[in-house]
Design a protein around this motif. Structure first.
Motif, PDB file in Angstrom:
ATOM      1  N   UNK A  85       0.196  -1.243  -9.924  1.00 49.75           N
ATOM      2  CA  UNK A  85      -0.638  -1.816 -10.979  1.00 49.75           C
ATOM      3  C   UNK A  85       0.195  -2.696 -11.913  1.00 49.75           C
ATOM      4  N   UNK A  86       1.408  -2.243 -12.205  1.00 46.00           N
ATOM      5  CA  UNK A  86       2.274  -2.984 -13.120  1.00 46.00           C
ATOM      6  C   UNK A  86       2.809  -4.265 -12.493  1.00 46.00           C
ATOM      7  N   UNK A  87       3.098  -4.211 -11.186  1.00 48.58           N
ATOM      8  CA  UNK A  87       3.669  -5.367 -10.482  1.00 48.58           C
ATOM      9  C   UNK A  87       2.918  -5.545  -9.166  1.00 48.58           C
ATOM     10  N   UNK A  88       1.694  -6.096  -9.232  1.00 48.29           N
ATOM     11  CA  UNK A  88       0.863  -6.181  -8.029  1.00 48.29           C
ATOM     12  C   UNK A  88       1.333  -7.206  -6.995  1.00 48.29           C
ATOM     13  N   UNK A  89       2.168  -8.147  -7.406  1.00 44.34           N
ATOM     14  CA  UNK A  89       2.592  -9.209  -6.486  1.00 44.34           C
ATOM     15  C   UNK A  89       3.759  -8.710  -5.634  1.00 44.34           C
ATOM     16  N   UNK A  90       3.452  -7.819  -4.689  1.00 42.48           N
ATOM     17  CA  UNK A  90       4.484  -7.163  -3.903  1.00 42.48           C
ATOM     18  C   UNK A  90       5.254  -8.120  -2.992  1.00 42.48           C
ATOM     19  N   UNK A 117      -1.723  -2.544 -18.478  1.00 43.09           N
ATOM     20  CA  UNK A 117      -2.055  -3.368 -17.311  1.00 43.09           C
ATOM     21  C   UNK A 117      -3.561  -3.617 -17.225  1.00 43.09           C
ATOM     22  N   UNK A 118      -3.910  -4.484 -16.304  1.00 41.52           N
ATOM     23  CA  UNK A 118      -5.306  -4.803 -16.035  1.00 41.52           C
ATOM     24  C   UNK A 118      -5.939  -3.649 -15.248  1.00 41.52           C
ATOM     25  N   UNK A 119      -6.937  -3.003 -15.852  1.00 43.03           N
ATOM     26  CA  UNK A 119      -7.569  -1.846 -15.214  1.00 43.03           C
ATOM     27  C   UNK A 119      -8.987  -2.155 -14.750  1.00 43.03           C
ATOM     28  N   UNK A 120      -9.218  -3.358 -14.328  1.00 40.31           N
ATOM     29  CA  UNK A 120     -10.517  -3.702 -13.746  1.00 40.31           C
ATOM     30  C   UNK A 120     -10.659  -2.991 -12.402  1.00 40.31           C
ATOM     31  N   UNK A 121     -11.879  -2.707 -11.969  1.00 39.27           N
ATOM     32  CA  UNK A 121     -12.073  -2.021 -10.680  1.00 39.27           C
ATOM     33  C   UNK A 121     -11.366  -2.732  -9.523  1.00 39.27           C
ATOM     34  N   UNK A 165       0.832  -1.210   0.000  1.00 42.31           N
ATOM     35  CA  UNK A 165       0.000   0.000   0.000  1.00 42.31           C
ATOM     36  C   UNK A 165       0.862   1.254   0.000  1.00 42.31           C
ATOM     37  N   UNK A 166       1.885   1.272  -0.830  1.00 43.57           N
ATOM     38  CA  UNK A 166       2.795   2.418  -0.898  1.00 43.57           C
ATOM     39  C   UNK A 166       2.077   3.727  -1.212  1.00 43.57           C
ATOM     40  N   UNK A 167       1.091   3.762  -2.119  1.00 45.04           N
ATOM     41  CA  UNK A 167       0.393   5.043  -2.368  1.00 45.04           C
ATOM     42  C   UNK A 167      -0.242   5.627  -1.112  1.00 45.04           C
ATOM     43  N   UNK A 168      -0.823   4.781  -0.268  1.00 48.73           N
ATOM     44  CA  UNK A 168      -1.427   5.270   0.976  1.00 48.73           C
ATOM     45  C   UNK A 168      -0.349   5.819   1.903  1.00 48.73           C
ATOM     46  N   UNK A 169       0.810   5.161   1.944  1.00 49.93           N
ATOM     47  CA  UNK A 169       1.911   5.648   2.778  1.00 49.93           C
ATOM     48  C   UNK A 169       2.349   7.039   2.316  1.00 49.93           C
ATOM     49  N   UNK A 170       2.339   7.274   1.008  1.00 49.29           N
ATOM     50  CA  UNK A 170       2.712   8.593   0.499  1.00 49.29           C
ATOM     51  C   UNK A 170       1.654   9.642   0.851  1.00 49.29           C
ATOM     52  N   UNK A 171       0.398   9.269   0.850  1.00 48.08           N
ATOM     53  CA  UNK A 171      -0.656  10.209   1.258  1.00 48.08           C
ATOM     54  C   UNK A 171      -0.459  10.631   2.706  1.00 48.08           C
ATOM     55  N   UNK A 172      -0.158   9.668   3.567  1.00 47.13           N
ATOM     56  CA  UNK A 172       0.104   9.968   4.982  1.00 47.13           C
ATOM     57  C   UNK A 172       1.320  10.886   5.106  1.00 47.13           C
ATOM     58  N   UNK A 173       2.377  10.565   4.364  1.00 47.39           N
ATOM     59  CA  UNK A 173       3.608  11.357   4.412  1.00 47.39           C
ATOM     60  C   UNK A 173       3.365  12.792   3.977  1.00 47.39           C
ATOM     61  N   UNK A 174       2.622  12.956   2.886  1.00 53.45           N
ATOM     62  CA  UNK A 174       2.339  14.301   2.368  1.00 53.45           C
ATOM     63  C   UNK A 174       1.574  15.117   3.402  1.00 53.45           C
ATOM     64  N   UNK A 233      -8.406  -0.817  -7.285  1.00 53.82           N
ATOM     65  CA  UNK A 233      -8.688  -0.455  -5.896  1.00 53.82           C
ATOM     66  C   UNK A 233      -7.771  -1.172  -4.913  1.00 53.82           C
ATOM     67  N   UNK A 234      -7.131  -2.250  -5.352  1.00 50.37           N
ATOM     68  CA  UNK A 234      -6.351  -3.091  -4.440  1.00 50.37           C
ATOM     69  C   UNK A 234      -5.233  -2.326  -3.718  1.00 50.37           C
ATOM     70  N   UNK A 235      -4.430  -1.490  -4.408  1.00 50.10           N
ATOM     71  CA  UNK A 235      -3.363  -0.766  -3.686  1.00 50.10           C
ATOM     72  C   UNK A 235      -3.889   0.215  -2.643  1.00 50.10           C
TER      73      UNK A 235
END
Length: 453
Positions: free
Chosen positions: A246-251, A170-174, A42-51, A178-180
């Motif tokens: 999205x490009x590499x979801x298997x973190x 990449x796969x752009x299904x909902x 969930x790196x995007x969420x971590x960046x939101x918190x950081x910002x 939403x997964x990240x």
């Protein structure tokens, strides 16, 4: 007193470019693997918190840059708000951050370029980068400004290509999109630990304040540039990290190879497109090293201006640090001093230098927030709800968040930082003859002249 002044040539866009160059937009990939694993993907969420966290301190820098638009950044703010002794120690701690960032960049350039061209020793690349950066700084801020824009554009082209190739392949299904962003209660601890690490990626917005005496209409341009730099960098980090997931979801693949996770993502994006993994990898390397060079250049610029401010006050030797080149209008002896100090990059270890960077920045962050509280609320007899909110609550939150970030520092960083601070304290004792004399300082008339110049 030096009669020669620095040139006021920097506009708000130029200051933003300076801040972004210092931060390195592609720096997101430096900690990509570590924070992705910490945050459970969930790196995007971590960046939101950081910002959100860093924004409070950025606001405090804006307040102080408007009130005291002079070179020196945190040193100058604290010196004028809490007095010379505390100001000196904060400036001394701040130097640690600014002095070692160019060294870090030179080491990275040497390591990466030596890997690409193994027949050429790493020290050749280190020396070449050091000489190039120092020469550009010596010749003037206007030239640095032009180079900054060019180097930022190279990084932005890669970022734009990375985002475009990701979104069209990449796969752009909902469910995938939403997964990240889906966070569980069990992810909270890792997200906060990751956010603490990512805060250090925003170091650089504060460097803008060191250019106050080279900025057009500094009281307006500095605050605007600081806020815009933080917001632009935050958006870049957020969007790129989201596309990378999205490009590499298997973190979970990165658990055992955190350091190379970013390269795996870049190659994956290349494989998804028709460009191929080698093209994206080579483009990434070139763009990233371009960003590292820009960061070294802006870091040397910033620390030379801090030395200039401390030399003007007289707490560092004036005959060296308070000197402006008559033609290029740069603090050239300060630049040469920083270049000589940066020769340590030929002998220092990368991990040791990394540990030295964060201590000084967090000292500065903490005290700039405190400066807002004291200088604004202390000078305001009538305290309304609005003033208490803007100049009390917001910077107080900034102080608490800065103190919390101290918990993310490792033991080596704390030891090195405290030893450096102890050296500064001993030098302070020498300057004040055991606190029996006042520290030298410019008077209010000269300060007023600098601000209104």
């Amino acid at each position: 007193m030096s009669a020669i002044k620095m040139k006021r040539v920097l506009t708000t866009p130029a200051l933003i470019a300076f801040g972004l160059a210092y931060m390195v937009p592609l720096g997101i990939f430096t900690t990509y693997g570590e924070v992705t694993v910490l945050s459970n993907g969930h790196l995007p969420i971590a960046y939101i918190i950081t910002l959100a966290m860093i924004f409070f301190t950025a606001l405090s820098y804006c307040r102080m840059a408007n009130k005291l638009p002079i070179a020196g950044s945190a040193y100058s703010y604290v010196q004028r708000t809490f007095g010379g002794k505390i100001g000196f120690l904060v400036g001394w701690a701040q130097i640690l951050d600014y002095l070692f960032l160019p060294i870090l960049n030179y080491l990275v350039l040497g390591i990466y370029l030596n890997e690409a061209f193994p027949s050429v020793p790493a020290y050749v690349f280190v020396l070449g980068s050091l000489i190039g950066v120092s020469l550009l700084n010596y010749l003037g801020i206007k030239l640095i400004n032009s180079v900054n824009f060019t180097l930022i554009i190279v990084q932005m082209i890669f970022i734009g290509l990375f985002i475009f190739l990701t979104l069209v392949n990449v796969n752009l299904t909902p469910e995938a999109m939403i997964k990240p962003l889906q966070v569980n209660a069990s992810d909270f601890s890792g997200l906060m630990s990751g956010a603490a690490i990512l805060c250090l990626a925003f170091l650089g917005f504060d460097a803008i304040a060191t250019l106050a005496e080279e900025s057009n209409d500094a009281q307006k341009s500095l605050p605007r540039a600081i806020i815009w730099t933080v917001l632009i960098a935050g958006c870049i980090f957020l969007v790129v990290s989201y596309c990378a997931h999205l490009a590499y979801p298997k973190w979970s693949d990165f658990i055992d190879n955190k350091d190379t996770a970013s390269l795996d993502v870049v190659r994956q994006v290349g494989n998804l497109s028709q460009l191929g993994s080698n093209f994206m990898y080579n483009f990434f390397q070139a763009a990233y090293l371009t960003g590292v060079f820009a960061s070294a250049m802006t870091a040397q610029t910033s620390v030379s201006r801090i030395f200039y401010a401390m030399g003007r006050e007289g707490v560092l030797p004036k005959q060296i640090f308070y000197k402006i080149h008559p033609r290029f209008r740069t603090p050239y002896l300060s630049i040469i001093f920083v270049a000589c100090f940066s020769l340590l990059s030929l002998v220092l270890d990368l991990s040791l230098v990394v540990s030295m960077i964060s201590f000084g920045a967090l000292v500065a962050f903490t005290f700039v927030n405190l400066c807002v509280i004291k200088s604004y609320l202390g000078d305001t007899k009538t305290k309304t709800v609005s003033t208490l909110f803007k100049y009390g609550l917001l910077p107080a939150i900034g102080v608490l968040l800065s103190l919390w970030l101290w918990t993310s520092l490792d033991a080596t960083a704390m030891i090195v930082g405290l030893v450096w601070l102890a050296m500064g304290f001993l030098y302070l004792l020498y300057l004040t003859r055991g606190f029996t004399r006042l520290l030298p300082s410019i008077d209010h008339k000269e300060l007023h002249s600098i601000i209104k110049d």
